[in-house]
Design an enzyme around this catalytic site. Structure first.
Site, PDB file in Angstrom:
ATOM      1  N   GLY A  78       0.811  -1.215   0.000  1.00 28.71           N
ATOM      2  CA  GLY A  78       0.000   0.000   0.000  1.00 28.71           C
ATOM      3  C   GLY A  78       0.842   1.261   0.000  1.00 28.71           C
ATOM      4  O   GLY A  78       1.931   1.292   0.581  1.00 28.71           O
ATOM      5  N   ARG A 142       1.313  -5.694  -5.055  1.00 26.74           N
ATOM      6  CA  ARG A 142       1.324  -6.632  -3.926  1.00 26.74           C
ATOM      7  C   ARG A 142       1.773  -8.048  -4.310  1.00 26.74           C
ATOM      8  O   ARG A 142       1.487  -8.996  -3.579  1.00 26.74           O
ATOM      9  CB  ARG A 142      -0.078  -6.689  -3.294  1.00 26.74           C
ATOM     10  CG  ARG A 142      -0.482  -5.415  -2.562  1.00 26.74           C
ATOM     11  CD  ARG A 142      -1.642  -5.668  -1.627  1.00 26.74           C
ATOM     12  NE  ARG A 142      -2.115  -4.450  -0.982  1.00 26.74           N
ATOM     13  CZ  ARG A 142      -1.584  -3.949   0.138  1.00 26.74           C
ATOM     14  NH1 ARG A 142      -0.577  -4.564   0.726  1.00 26.74           N
ATOM     15  NH2 ARG A 142      -2.074  -2.840   0.659  1.00 26.74           N
ATOM     16  N   ASP A 173       5.124  -7.837   5.766  1.00 22.02           N
ATOM     17  CA  ASP A 173       5.153  -8.985   4.850  1.00 22.02           C
ATOM     18  C   ASP A 173       6.239  -8.801   3.782  1.00 22.02           C
ATOM     19  O   ASP A 173       6.987  -9.728   3.477  1.00 22.02           O
ATOM     20  CB  ASP A 173       3.793  -9.156   4.151  1.00 22.02           C
ATOM     21  CG  ASP A 173       2.735  -9.721   5.091  1.00 22.02           C
ATOM     22  OD1 ASP A 173       3.115 -10.419   6.053  1.00 22.02           O
ATOM     23  OD2 ASP A 173       1.540  -9.465   4.872  1.00 22.02           O
ATOM     24  N   LYS A 199       7.990   0.692   5.698  1.00 18.91           N
ATOM     25  CA  LYS A 199       6.885   1.519   5.185  1.00 18.91           C
ATOM     26  C   LYS A 199       5.541   0.954   5.624  1.00 18.91           C
ATOM     27  O   LYS A 199       5.379  -0.255   5.644  1.00 18.91           O
ATOM     28  CB  LYS A 199       6.943   1.499   3.649  1.00 18.91           C
ATOM     29  CG  LYS A 199       5.741   2.084   2.978  1.00 18.91           C
ATOM     30  CD  LYS A 199       5.090   1.139   1.951  1.00 18.91           C
ATOM     31  CE  LYS A 199       4.407  -0.036   2.579  1.00 18.91           C
ATOM     32  NZ  LYS A 199       3.504  -0.780   1.708  1.00 18.91           N
ATOM     33  N   THR A 200       4.618   1.707   6.019  1.00 19.65           N
ATOM     34  CA  THR A 200       3.184   1.398   6.087  1.00 19.65           C
ATOM     35  C   THR A 200       2.486   2.468   6.921  1.00 19.65           C
ATOM     36  O   THR A 200       2.946   2.804   8.027  1.00 19.65           O
ATOM     37  CB  THR A 200       2.837  -0.008   6.646  1.00 19.65           C
ATOM     38  OG1 THR A 200       1.412  -0.111   6.694  1.00 19.65           O
ATOM     39  CG2 THR A 200       3.387  -0.313   8.018  1.00 19.65           C
ATOM     40  N   ASP A 202      -0.050   1.966   8.422  1.00 18.21           N
ATOM     41  CA  ASP A 202      -0.685   1.266   9.545  1.00 18.21           C
ATOM     42  C   ASP A 202       0.087   1.413  10.859  1.00 18.21           C
ATOM     43  O   ASP A 202      -0.470   1.190  11.927  1.00 18.21           O
ATOM     44  CB  ASP A 202      -0.834  -0.229   9.239  1.00 18.21           C
ATOM     45  CG  ASP A 202      -1.820  -0.481   8.110  1.00 18.21           C
ATOM     46  OD1 ASP A 202      -2.331   0.500   7.549  1.00 18.21           O
ATOM     47  OD2 ASP A 202      -2.074  -1.657   7.788  1.00 18.21           O
ATOM     48  N   LYS A 239     -26.757  17.442  14.866  1.00 18.88           N
ATOM     49  CA  LYS A 239     -27.825  16.509  14.491  1.00 18.88           C
ATOM     50  C   LYS A 239     -27.347  15.161  13.946  1.00 18.88           C
ATOM     51  O   LYS A 239     -28.168  14.296  13.692  1.00 18.88           O
ATOM     52  CB  LYS A 239     -28.753  17.175  13.471  1.00 18.88           C
ATOM     53  CG  LYS A 239     -28.081  17.600  12.175  1.00 18.88           C
ATOM     54  CD  LYS A 239     -29.096  18.218  11.215  1.00 18.88           C
ATOM     55  CE  LYS A 239     -28.417  18.653   9.925  1.00 18.88           C
ATOM     56  NZ  LYS A 239     -29.300  19.317   9.007  1.00 18.88           N
ATOM     57  N   MET A 247      -8.390   3.399   8.229  1.00 24.22           N
ATOM     58  CA  MET A 247      -7.525   2.328   7.751  1.00 24.22           C
ATOM     59  C   MET A 247      -6.581   1.830   8.827  1.00 24.22           C
ATOM     60  O   MET A 247      -6.345   2.506   9.831  1.00 24.22           O
ATOM     61  CB  MET A 247      -6.720   2.792   6.545  1.00 24.22           C
ATOM     62  CG  MET A 247      -7.111   2.085   5.291  1.00 24.22           C
ATOM     63  SD  MET A 247      -6.018   2.504   3.948  1.00 24.22           S
ATOM     64  CE  MET A 247      -7.008   1.839   2.607  1.00 24.22           C
ATOM     65  N   GLU A 308     -10.198  -0.199  11.096  1.00 24.99           N
ATOM     66  CA  GLU A 308     -10.555  -1.059   9.961  1.00 24.99           C
ATOM     67  C   GLU A 308     -10.499  -2.553  10.296  1.00 24.99           C
ATOM     68  O   GLU A 308     -11.321  -3.341   9.837  1.00 24.99           O
ATOM     69  CB  GLU A 308      -9.558  -0.742   8.834  1.00 24.99           C
ATOM     70  CG  GLU A 308      -9.743  -1.483   7.563  1.00 24.99           C
ATOM     71  CD  GLU A 308      -8.627  -1.132   6.579  1.00 24.99           C
ATOM     72  OE1 GLU A 308      -8.963  -0.740   5.465  1.00 24.99           O
ATOM     73  OE2 GLU A 308      -7.433  -1.257   6.905  1.00 24.99           O
TER      74      GLU A 308
HETATM   75  P1  FBP Z   1       0.608  -1.939   3.598  1.00 25.77           P
HETATM   76  O1  FBP Z   1       0.613  -2.759   4.836  1.00 25.77           O
HETATM   77  O2  FBP Z   1       1.044  -2.666   2.389  1.00 25.77           O
HETATM   78  O3  FBP Z   1       1.384  -0.666   3.800  1.00 25.77           O
HETATM   79  O4  FBP Z   1      -0.875  -1.466   3.300  1.00 25.77           O
HETATM   80  C1  FBP Z   1      -1.700  -1.081   4.315  1.00 25.77           C
HETATM   81  C2  FBP Z   1      -3.063  -0.653   3.839  1.00 25.77           C
HETATM   82  O5  FBP Z   1      -3.067   0.715   3.561  1.00 25.77           O
HETATM   83  C3  FBP Z   1      -4.085  -1.012   4.907  1.00 25.77           C
HETATM   84  O6  FBP Z   1      -4.260   0.047   5.800  1.00 25.77           O
HETATM   85  C4  FBP Z   1      -5.291  -1.368   4.086  1.00 25.77           C
HETATM   86  O7  FBP Z   1      -6.086  -2.325   4.739  1.00 25.77           O
HETATM   87  C5  FBP Z   1      -4.724  -1.961   2.845  1.00 25.77           C
HETATM   88  O8  FBP Z   1      -3.467  -1.355   2.671  1.00 25.77           O
HETATM   89  C6  FBP Z   1      -5.577  -1.735   1.634  1.00 25.77           C
HETATM   90  O9  FBP Z   1      -5.039  -2.439   0.573  1.00 25.77           O
HETATM   91  P2  FBP Z   1      -5.235  -2.051  -0.959  1.00 25.77           P
HETATM   92  O10 FBP Z   1      -4.342  -0.902  -1.220  1.00 25.77           O
HETATM   93  O11 FBP Z   1      -4.748  -3.249  -1.684  1.00 25.77           O
HETATM   94  O12 FBP Z   1      -6.661  -1.719  -1.159  1.00 25.77           O
END
Ligand code: FBP
Length: 551
Positions: A78, A142, A173, A199-200, A202, A239, A247, A308
């Site tokens: 991602g 991916r 991963d 990187k991520t 998350d 309201k 994410m 998420e």
């Molecule tokens: P990475 O772990 O590869 O950085 O991706 C994280 C992420 O952004 C998650 O937060 C999300 O669930 C997922 O990628 C979404 O995947 P895609 O980009 O394939 O829709």
């Protein structure tokens, strides 16, 4: 490519580098390392890359000459803000070491290496992407690098281009796979190094050595800005209840950080749900009770942050997913279900799981059942970003409130609105923190290669201090590994960092959440700022600041 005025001004920003990476660089080696778990198994699986020392780069007066070398770079998984700056740092350092060196970008992720799709990254290309968000310089993907056939195909193009090292920019991963690749090439004495970069968005690739994964800072600040705007709107119109999914495929770091930045009425933390063994109904009850309490004060509005990955942490659903993962990855299942339509497959699944898991599956709406039972990403993960948990929860909360209303326990008005913030933040222009951090990571990666290292991840520590004092180096990837069950098999993987309930970020949230739930204590962080006072422009996330405070 047409650049906006902001982009043009931002392109001129020179990321700050730690002192240790600025001039002449010397390498300092630490003691040999061990994996975080399952030492004997990891050592046996990685005989060539296990036990290597930690590396730190320090300044020296002694200039060093560098032979020309070629590096291949891959963006994996991602998008995360700052990826382009890792490549820019790598490029600048490589050319500084020797202008005859070359950088090749493999296109659209690890698949580009296997399929021999690449382009040379020259100064005119690099200059267009300095301090920009996105991964569009070379694209990402991916594809999982895991088979000897893929490694061999990669080796062909590596040899053809005279590449000395690959730099793989990815999450847990992808870095696990980078380590497998490093080991494979080392065992073959193929003469090619493999270096990873954390990187991520998350935020779950962190440990004793890695303070944070890049992109988390910018993504959270971007989401927090919009959550703040929504809260201001909610507090103006009074309201709507806003159900906001954030994410973060597994860990709740993003939701927690956004809660710390914006002080919403409710934030669910998946790791707590699991620890307290909560059911879906317990979560619904908690949200509904808060809504009822606020309604009793005349406040029929509020915000609920939902991570998420929540669904996978509800223990009953977790058991179900574990059984589904084992079942669906078994060779016998693959044979038995070949050619089945999704409808036939889901029926087959229902006939082949335990009664307990069947009743959990059937308690969920059909759409969610399909998501859990059928869709997986290439790493075998449930694609949680496609599951509409925010709608599922608000529907169940609405039903509970209606029941309470019928019993005279609730007299409010419940009008929910739904949001999912994920893709909006993944390609945002990097904050100064991410711009600097990523540039330093790229520079570190080039230094690791120049020093003959393989199987390492580039790291930069002490990032809550001014950039001068940041400490750059490398950590052996095997050091972060343990054995975990994946797709029915025990595999060596980098241990994922979930939210620690006994650590400062969660404890700070837990200490304030009751006050935030009933009161209206919103904070409106506003947009990321690139120019202005350091306390506005150069701050890190609250998570990182709180985590480092304890040290
Ligand atoms: P990475 O772990 O590869 O950085 O991706 C994280 C992420 O952004 C998650 O937060 C999300 O669930 C997922 O990628 C979404 O995947 P895609 O980009 O394939 O829709």
């Amino acid at each position: 490519m047409k650049l906006s005025t902001l982009q043009k001004a931002r392109a001129a920003y020179q990321p700050k580098l730690p002192l240790g990476l600025r001039g002449n660089v010397e390498i300092k080696l630490g003691a040999p390392t061990q994996s975080v778990g399952d030492q004997e198994q990891i050592k046996a699986l990685f005989p060539n890359t296990y036990g290597m020392p930690l590396v730190e780069f320090v300044p020296t007066h002694t200039p060093k000459s560098y032979a020309p070398m070629n590096i291949g770079v891959i963006l994996s998984g991602g998008q995360a803000p700052g990826g382009h700056n890792v490549i820019c740092g790598l490029f600048d350092e490589l050319k500084k070491q020797n202008p005859a060196s070359k950088l090749y970008g493999f296109l659209m992720g690890p698949g580009g290496l296997v399929d021999h799709k690449y382009k040379e990254l020259t100064a005119d290309i690099i200059d267009q992407y300095r301090n920009t968000g996105g991964f569009d310089m070379i694209g990402s993907g991916r594809t999982k690098l895991e088979t000897p056939e893929q490694f061999e195909s990669g080796l062909q193009i590596i040899k053809q281009l005279g590449i000395n090292a690959l730099v793989i920019i990815g999450g847990d991963d992808s870095n696990t796979n980078a380590c497998v690749l490093a080991e494979y090439y080392a065992a073959k004495q193929a003469g090619v190094a493999v270096i990873g970069c954390p990187k991520t968005i998350d935020g779950d690739l962190k440990n004793q050595q890695i303070e944070t994964s890049f992109g988390f800072d910018t993504a959270c600040k971007t989401y927090a800005e919009v959550i703040g705007n929504i809260q201001r709107d909610a507090n103006s119109a009074r309201k709507y209840w806003h159900f906001i999914k954030l994410m973060g495929r597994s860990a709740s770091h993003i939701a927690l950080e956004c809660a710390l930045q914006t002080q919403p009425n409710i934030c669910i933390v998946s790791e707590e749900v699991e620890q307290k063994n909560m059911t879906l109904d317990d979560i619904v009850e908690y949200i509904a009770a808060t809504i009822a309490k606020r309604a009793a004060q005349g406040n029929n509005f509020g915000t609920v942050l939902i991570p998420e990955g929540l669904i996978e942490f509800i223990p009953a659903i977790k058991h179900l997913i574990a059984e589904l993962n084992d079942l669906l990855s078994a060779k016998t299942t693959v044979q038995a279900t070949a050619g089945m339509s999704p409808e036939q497959l889901i029926e087959w699944v229902k006939q082949n799981i335990t009664p307990e898991n069947l009743s959990t599956l059937q308690s969920l709406p059909l759409g969610v059942q399909k998501q859990l039972a059928l869709d997986r990403d290439p790493h075998g993960n449930v694609q949680v970003s496609l599951i509409e948990t925010e709608k599922l929860l608000s529907q169940l909360v609405g039903e509970k409130l209606a029941a309470w209303k019928a019993q005279g326990k609730y007299t409010g008005k419940f009008s929910p609105l739904h949001h999912f913030f994920g893709y909006e933040g993944r390609c945002a222009a990097p904050s100064n923190y991410d711009a600097d951090y990523c540039y330093a990571l790229g520079t570190s990666a080039a230094q690791l290669v120049a020093n003959g290292k393989t199987g390492y991840m580039a790291i930069v520590r002490n990032t809550t201090a001014p950039a001068d004092e940041w400490i750059a180096g490398g950590v052996p990837i095997t050091m972060m590994m343990n054995m975990e069950r994946r797709n029915g098999e025990l595999k060596p993987v980098i241990r994922k960092a979930l939210v620690q309930l006994d650590a400062a970020p969660f404890k700070t949230f837990a200490a304030h959440r009751d006050e935030w739930a009933e009161g209206t204590c919103y904070v409106y962080p506003g947009p990321i700022q690139y120019w202005g006072p350091a306390e506005v422009c150069d701050t890190c996330t609250k998570t990182l600041a709180l985590e480092q405070e304890k040290n």
